[in-house]
Design a protein around this motif. Structure first.
Motif, short mmCIF file in Angstrom:
data_model
loop_
_atom_site.label_atom_id
_atom_site.label_comp_id
_atom_site.label_asym_id
_atom_site.label_seq_id
_atom_site.Cartn_x
_atom_site.Cartn_y
_atom_site.Cartn_z
N GLN A 101 -3.75 -6.98 -2.22
CA GLN A 101 -4.26 -7.31 -0.89
C GLN A 101 -3.70 -8.65 -0.40
O GLN A 101 -3.41 -8.81 0.80
N ILE A 102 -3.54 -9.61 -1.31
CA ILE A 102 -2.92 -10.88 -0.92
C ILE A 102 -1.47 -10.64 -0.48
O ILE A 102 -1.02 -11.18 0.55
N LEU A 103 -0.75 -9.83 -1.24
CA LEU A 103 0.65 -9.56 -0.91
C LEU A 103 0.76 -8.86 0.44
O LEU A 103 1.65 -9.19 1.25
N ILE A 104 -0.10 -7.91 0.71
CA ILE A 104 -0.08 -7.20 1.98
C ILE A 104 -0.36 -8.17 3.14
O ILE A 104 0.30 -8.13 4.19
N ARG A 105 -1.33 -9.05 2.92
CA ARG A 105 -1.66 -10.01 3.97
C ARG A 105 -0.50 -10.99 4.20
O ARG A 105 -0.16 -11.31 5.35
N LYS A 106 0.12 -11.46 3.14
CA LYS A 106 1.24 -12.40 3.27
C LYS A 106 2.45 -11.72 3.91
O LYS A 106 3.18 -12.35 4.70
N LEU B 172 1.01 2.27 -4.11
CA LEU B 172 2.40 1.95 -3.78
C LEU B 172 2.67 2.17 -2.30
O LEU B 172 3.41 1.41 -1.66
N ARG B 173 2.08 3.22 -1.75
CA ARG B 173 2.28 3.54 -0.33
C ARG B 173 1.77 2.39 0.55
O ARG B 173 2.40 2.03 1.55
N GLU B 174 0.64 1.81 0.18
CA GLU B 174 0.08 0.70 0.95
C GLU B 174 1.00 -0.52 0.91
O GLU B 174 1.14 -1.24 1.91
N LEU B 175 1.63 -0.76 -0.22
CA LEU B 175 2.57 -1.87 -0.33
C LEU B 175 3.78 -1.65 0.57
O LEU B 175 4.19 -2.54 1.33
N ARG B 176 4.35 -0.45 0.48
CA ARG B 176 5.55 -0.16 1.27
C ARG B 176 5.24 -0.17 2.77
O ARG B 176 6.06 -0.59 3.59
N ALA B 177 4.05 0.30 3.13
CA ALA B 177 3.67 0.34 4.54
C ALA B 177 3.58 -1.06 5.13
O ALA B 177 3.77 -1.25 6.35
N ALA B 178 3.34 -2.05 4.28
CA ALA B 178 3.26 -3.43 4.75
C ALA B 178 4.63 -4.09 4.85
O ALA B 178 4.73 -5.26 5.24
N GLY B 179 5.69 -3.34 4.49
CA GLY B 179 7.04 -3.88 4.55
C GLY B 179 7.49 -4.55 3.26
O GLY B 179 8.51 -5.25 3.23
#
Length: 478
Positions: free
Chosen positions: A161-166, A190-197
């Motif tokens: 969640q920190i990584l997605i926010r950053k 993994l999908r959530e990580l990729r969706a965040a770029g």
């Protein structure tokens, strides 16, 4: 009857041919060769299949022939420093032995020596994650993470969640997971990580049929680089068990490092080298290697080991430290499977009057390596080597100290797999101040351990002795 005889003769000829092939291919490692020949004797076809997956040296060379980035910076810098050693212009003055060790790492591991470093010793998961989460939140430009194990659990989700926010703030994030160690990560995670770029790569994923060729070669590193200025390495992966939250494992004893200074550039270079192997991308932007600043005065060399090297860098580091020790050697490792040269180095050190102490797991997280390590006790203890089993919980620290002057912390165990097969990363720290911190931790671990005695060896049951002997037979392959 004639058909049976022909079948037996054919099987014998096949086994002999395969045995000769293995002897030719593995002639530099007699223990490993003997183990594979034992497999062949039991079942030639199955033995050969397992050998191709787990032990074929020529296959290893072909897999990693083109792993390194064109124009890699570390060899050139290491060569310059090696020349400076010859001209007495290098800044390491601790001792002749320290100079020799540093020069070895320059020549064999392309590990530049840096002096403007600040290090924080992180004792167990609570300290590691408290520091890491704070640093992730403060990232200004980029975050690079490379882990053997990354779990989708409470701490894994918190990091995610920190990584997605950053990433949403515009921070460039690249993640690398080992294909075996992190295989349990869910697709939606993994999908959530990729969706965040966030860019994500798998190191040698378990995809068949290629997995038959790559299964044995794992990325065992646990590293983080933040803004090119802060680095992390050590033994702690991303998972709740490393915070002692696992009902199965209980208390988890581990060691990690937080680094600031020029040594972080070597960690960054290691990450980009692995990234290049997976993507073909070359990154040389100055943003990833910010200009040096005076972060501290600690002398550090970052050493990477793996099957992509012509040298067994981690093993040569450990061997040299054991061979040059004058007063004390303390080895902390969960998995202890040395080869003959390392056994001889330990025994010789003890015979020279050096106090040699080895701290191992008392409660195993993997039974087979635990049993295999026990097989070396009869050879080492009579020579004066003291061996201890940690009792407080799971011991997972990978630390080596010599004479309270030089310390090593990283991902590498004291075993053949870390020496020859897995990709590892460790820090060599020169100087008594930091080495004494490591020794204090080791002294506490010794207090939480029981020493193995000759009486313990003599009281082994026949069944336990058989289990240990069988595990020893497999030890070069673990």
């Amino acid at each position: 009857m004639i058909k049976l005889i022909k079948l037996m003769i054919g099987s014998a000829l096949l086994a002999l041919s395969l045995a000769l092939l293995i002897i030719c291919l593995e002639k530099k490692n007699p223990e490993k060769t003997a183990a594979w020949l034992s497999f062949l004797a039991l079942n030639p076809l199955l033995g050969m299949m397992i050998y191709l997956v787990f032990g074929c040296t020529p296959l290893k060379k072909s897999l990693f022939r083109s792993k390194h980035m064109p124009g890699e910076q570390l060899p050139a810098l290491a060569h310059q420093q090696k020349q400076a050693f010859s001209e007495n212009e290098i800044y390491i003055q601790e001792s002749i032995d320290a100079k020799g060790l540093s020069r070895l790492l320059l020549g064999k591991a392309f590990a530049p020596l840096s002096r403007n470093n600040s290090l924080t010793l992180l004792h167990n998961g609570d300290a590691k994650f408290a520091a890491l989460l704070e640093d992730l939140e403060k990232a200004q430009d980029h975050i690079h993470m490379e882990y053997y194990i990354f779990h989708d659990d409470a701490i894994g989700r918190r990091v995610q969640q920190i990584l997605i926010r950053k990433a949403g703030e515009g921070i460039k994030i690249r993640l690398m997971f080992d294909g075996l160690g992190s295989r349990s990560l869910a697709k939606n995670f993994l999908r959530e990580l990729r969706a965040a770029g966030i860019e994500l790569q798998w190191f040698l994923p378990l995809r068949f049929p290629r997995a038959f060729l790559t299964l044995n070669y794992r990325n065992h590193r646990k590293l983080v680089v933040i803004d090119g200025r802060i680095g992390y390495l050590g033994g702690i992966n991303i998972g709740d068990e490393y915070l002692s939250r696992s009902a199965k494992y209980g208390f988890w004893r581990d060691t990690h490092l937080r680094l600031e200074g020029t040594s972080v550039h070597t960690i960054q270079e290691t990450f980009f080298n692995d990234w290049y192997y997976l993507t073909g991308e070359i990154h040389r932007d100055p943003r990833y290697f910010p200009k040096e600043r005076e972060d501290g005065e600690m002398l550090v060399q970052i050493i990477g080991g793996g099957p992509d090297s012509h040298y067994e860098s981690i093993k040569e580091l450990f061997f040299t430290m054991l061979s040059t020790a004058q007063k004390e050697i303390v080895v902390t490792t969960p998995y202890f499977i040395p080869d003959e040269s390392m056994i001889m180095a330990l025994k010789t050190a003890a015979s020279r009057g050096v106090a040699v102490k080895i701290i191992l797991q008392g409660k195993p997280d993997h039974k087979l390596p635990y049993l295999a390590s026990s097989s070396y006790f009869r050879d080492l203890i009579p020579s004066g080597v003291e061996i201890y089993r940690y009792q407080k919980g799971i011991l997972h620290s990978k630390v080596l100290t010599v004479d309270q002057e030089i310390g090593v912390v990283g991902s590498a165990n004291f075993d053949i797999r870390s020496f020859q097969i897995d990709f590892e990363l460790s820090a060599v720290i020169f100087g008594s101040d930091f080495a004494e911190k490591l020794v204090r931790d080791q002294e506490q671990d010794l207090q939480d351990s029981l020493q193995i005695t000759q009486q313990d060896l003599q009281s082994r049951t026949p069944l336990l002795s058989l289990q240990i002997a069988l595990a020893r037979l497999l030890s070069p392959l673990l």
